[in-house]
Structures are given as C-alpha cells and as structure tokens.
Design an enzyme around this catalytic site. Structure first.
Site, short mmCIF file in Angstrom:
data_model
loop_
_atom_site.label_atom_id
_atom_site.label_comp_id
_atom_site.label_asym_id
_atom_site.label_seq_id
_atom_site.Cartn_x
_atom_site.Cartn_y
_atom_site.Cartn_z
N VAL A 206 68.62 15.57 49.33
CA VAL A 206 67.88 15.98 50.69
C VAL A 206 66.32 15.26 50.26
O VAL A 206 65.96 15.97 49.41
CB VAL A 206 67.86 16.90 51.20
CG1 VAL A 206 67.03 17.25 52.41
CG2 VAL A 206 69.25 17.88 51.52
N HIS A 207 65.78 14.50 50.91
CA HIS A 207 64.24 14.05 50.73
C HIS A 207 63.75 13.46 52.02
O HIS A 207 62.29 13.28 51.66
CB HIS A 207 64.00 13.34 49.51
CG HIS A 207 64.25 11.81 49.39
ND1 HIS A 207 65.50 11.52 49.37
CD2 HIS A 207 63.51 10.82 49.77
CE1 HIS A 207 65.73 10.07 49.67
NE2 HIS A 207 64.51 9.65 49.83
#
Ligand code: UD1
Ligand code: UDP
Length: 363
Positions: free
Chosen positions: A202-203
């Site tokens: 996730v980013h």
C-alpha cells in the site's frame, strides 16, 4: 548518441534496468538520479541487485511538497541538461521525477522519450495522472506498453512518434526470475510456504493520507490473517501514516501478519510468484501479479491497468459510487471469492520491450 536517463523512484530503477543495459551496447548513457527516493531499500538496493550502472549525478532532492519537489528538480536538471547537452532525455512512468525531467528538457528543445506512455485513470485528483498526461503531451517519442495505452494516446490526438513496444517490466520479470529463485531465501526467512500467504503493498496517497481508508485496509488485513499469512513490505510513506494513525503496532502484533521493511526486487519477485493472492494499490505490482498468474485485488476505485481486470486476473474493490472510500468487507470478500480466468491474453508483449525501445530511440 548521448542519452540522459532521469530516474528518481523505486519503480523507475526497475523499469530502466534492462533498457540501460541495452542502450549502453552502442550509445552513451548518463543517469541522473533526482534523489526522490533515498532510503537504501527504495533506491540503492535496486542498483546493486539489478546491476544498474551507478548514477552519474544524484541531485539529492528528497521529499517535499509536489511543487517544491518538482520545481527543485527542474532547476537542477536544467543546469545539467545545459552542461551535458544530450541528444535525448529518457524518462519512465509517472512520478514527479518524470514530469520534472520532461518539462525541463522540452523547454530547452531537447526531445523527450517516455517509456510507459499512455496509461490513464481519468481522475485528476491522482497525482500520477497529471504527471503522465503532461509528460505524454510534451514528449517526442512515446513508448506504449499495451494496445490500450496506445489507443488512449491516439484518442488524445497523439499519433506521431507513438509506438507499441510491450512492457519493460515484463522483460525484467522474465530476466530476473531464475536468479531470484536460485538466490533468494525469503520464504524460509519468514517461515512461510509457497501458496500459503497473501502479499500486500500500500502506498497510494489516496490510501495513506486518508485515515479511514488505511483503517479499513488494516482491519481487512487483520481479519484475513485469522486464516492465512499476510506479508506486508511497508513503504516508508505508509509506515509514517500507520504510526500517525496508531495502526502500526496493532498490525505488527497481529499473529500471521509479517510487517517487514520494503524488500529488493529479487525478494519481491519470489514473494510475488509464491503468493496465493495479492492485495495492492501499486501499478507495478498489479502487472507483476498478472505476469506471475497470481490473482490480484486492487485497493483502489480504478486500476491503472484495466487490461488486467478485463482479462480476469485483477479485481478492483473500491466502488465507483463511493469514490475514494474503501470498505473492509469488500476487500475481505474479494480475497475470499475472486477466482481468475484460466486463460491469459498477450497484453504486455513478448519480454523484448527494452530491445525494441532502444532500436526505436536511435532510428
Ligand atoms: C512516489 C511516486 C509514485 C510511485 C511511488 C513508488 C510521485 C508523485 N509519486 O510516491 O507515483 O508509485 O513513488 O514507490 O512522484 N520517503 C522516505 N524515504 C524515501 C522516499 C520517501 O521516507 O526514500 C517517505 C517520505 O516521508 C515522503 C514519502 O515517503 O514524504 C513520500 O515519498 P514521495 O517520493 O513523495 O512519494 P511516494 O509515495 O514514494
Ligand atoms: N517492489 C519491491 N519491493 C517492495 C515493494 C515493491 O521491489 O518492497 C517492486 C515491485 O515488485 C514493483 C515495483 O516495486 O516492481 C513497484 O513499485 P511501487 O509499488 O513503488 O510503485 P508503482 O508501481 O505503484 O508506481
């Protein structure tokens, strides 16, 4: 021919690895690293593992607001372009480093070549969307990785200097797989078995900067981890927000959750190929899941690679009617129920995109 390649962020090092190798057979390449990514695990590890030549310059720009980061890069790149006088500036993907290099070059009348031209999400709130659209429209050579990307460019009136090349990430995936399998022991190190874990990354700003989204994602991860291992290499941006929202420790203490530092490309290849399913908001990882024939759940309302969704290997969990808000039950249900199509179509080319790009660049 003298080519300046401008890189700055993790996925760009990966995309450049084989193109650079190919270019240097006959041409002079100068690599400028903007310094957008600077932690070893987001930068140097890729140069080492993938044998990418060390950058000739590192601008050391680092993290900042979009305008300050992009502006500072442009100032420094302009000076170097004037000094080095390249015949062409080569850029990759859709980061602030891509945009800064393309803008600085075009203003000096240096032709820009853009690798990975044409993906569109049609949402201007996504920072990468502005970067890709502007870069495509000021580039002289556009290398589209898929037929859909080519169509997107044509629809915007971009037809001159536009080529379908295949995807350089597929080249890397094929090229480095054997070495990764031979050398990397990450499954043993994490004490997990092939096919017995989920891999998550996730980013995206829409997920990290919005507390409710990151909360829903983490709650889904913790629920899923009751039944299966979950390996989560955490991007520093995400680590910062997980800590800010008091989610980091809870996640780290959850049995079956392996919260680890970002890993190198070879480690990631092994983790990807052996995962049961993948949960991600990363554009690159969505493609690699497809290459590895691992079903992917995209933690977003839209995918940068709708080709993978259409082909039945990727499912987007965000609801169009409720843009920007992810829900834990959708994520959990998707992981439990999504089964891919058996057959895949040839979307990303034949693994020879780097060669094709180099041939086109110099013709
Ligand atoms: C950037 C790109 C994104 C790409 C991603 C790949 C833009 C607008 N975004 O997002 O398209 O998918 O890289 O990973 O260009 N940080 C560190 N160490 C580092 C780098 C970043 O701690 O080496 C932290 C800093 O707190 C920084 C934050 O991460 O503020 C965000 O970094 P930044 O480069 O601005 O964007 P990414 O989220 O990495
Ligand atoms: N990646 C990696 N280590 C990690 C996470 C990702 O090597 O810990 C690789 C991943 O395999 C892919 C690329 O980084 O090749 C994707 O980059 P990222 O997710 O940072 O950016 P995006 O593709 O979304 O722009």
């Amino acid at each position: 021919m003298k080519i300046i390649t401008v890189l700055g962020a993790r996925p760009q090092f990966i995309k450049a690895a084989l193109v650079s190798r190919e270019l240097r057979k006959e041409h002079q390449e100068i690599i400028i690293h903007t310094g957008q990514h600077y932690n070893r695990e987001l930068s140097d590890i890729f140069f080492d593992e993938m044998n990418i030549p060390q950058p000739d310059y590192n601008l050391g720009i680092g993290s900042d607001t979009h305008a300050r980061q992009t502006g500072q890069m442009m100032i420094e790149l302009e000076a170097l372009f004037l000094e080095e006088k390249p015949d062409i500036v080569l850029v990759y993907g859709d980061t602030n480093s891509t945009l800064a290099a393309a803008l600085a070059a075009v203003k000096l009348h240096i032709p820009v070549a853009h690798v990975e031209a044409g993906p569109r999400m049609y949402d201007k709130t996504i920072p990468e969307e502005a970067n890709r659209v502007v870069t495509d429209h000021i580039s002289s050579m556009l290398f589209a990785p898929t037929p859909l990307c080519l169509d997107n460019l044509h629809r915007e009136g971009l037809t001159k200097g536009v080529y379908l090349t295949g995807d350089v990430m597929l080249d890397c995936f094929l090229h480095f797989s054997k070495e990764a399998e031979k050398r990397i022991r990450i499954l043993d190190e994490l004490d997990i078995k092939q096919g017995s874990y989920l891999l998550a990354t996730v980013h995206r700003a829409s997920n990290t900067d919005k507390k409710t989204n990151l909360q829903e994602i983490c709650k889904a991860f913790m629920e899923l981890a009751k039944d299966i291992g979950l390996v989560f290499p955490v991007h520093p941006r995400t680590e910062k927000y997980l800590k800010q929202y008091d989610l980091y420790q809870t996640l780290a203490n959850t049995p079956n959750v392996h919260l680890i530092k970002p890993v190198g490309y070879l480690e990631m290849l092994v983790l990807t190929k052996n995962a049961k399913k993948i949960l991600t908001d990363s554009g690159g990882l969505q493609k690699e899941a497809y290459f590895a024939k691992v079903p992917c759940i995209t933690l977003d309302t839209v995918s940068a690679w709708p080709e993978t969704v259409e082909d039945g290997w990727n499912m987007v969990v965000g609801e169009e009617s409720d843009r920007q808000q992810l829900r834990r039950e959708n994520i959990i249900n998707a992981i439990r129920s999504f089964e891919p199509n058996k057959k895949q179509h040839n979307i990303f080319g034949n693994g020879k995109a780097a060669e094709k790009i180099c041939d086109l660049l110099v013709c």
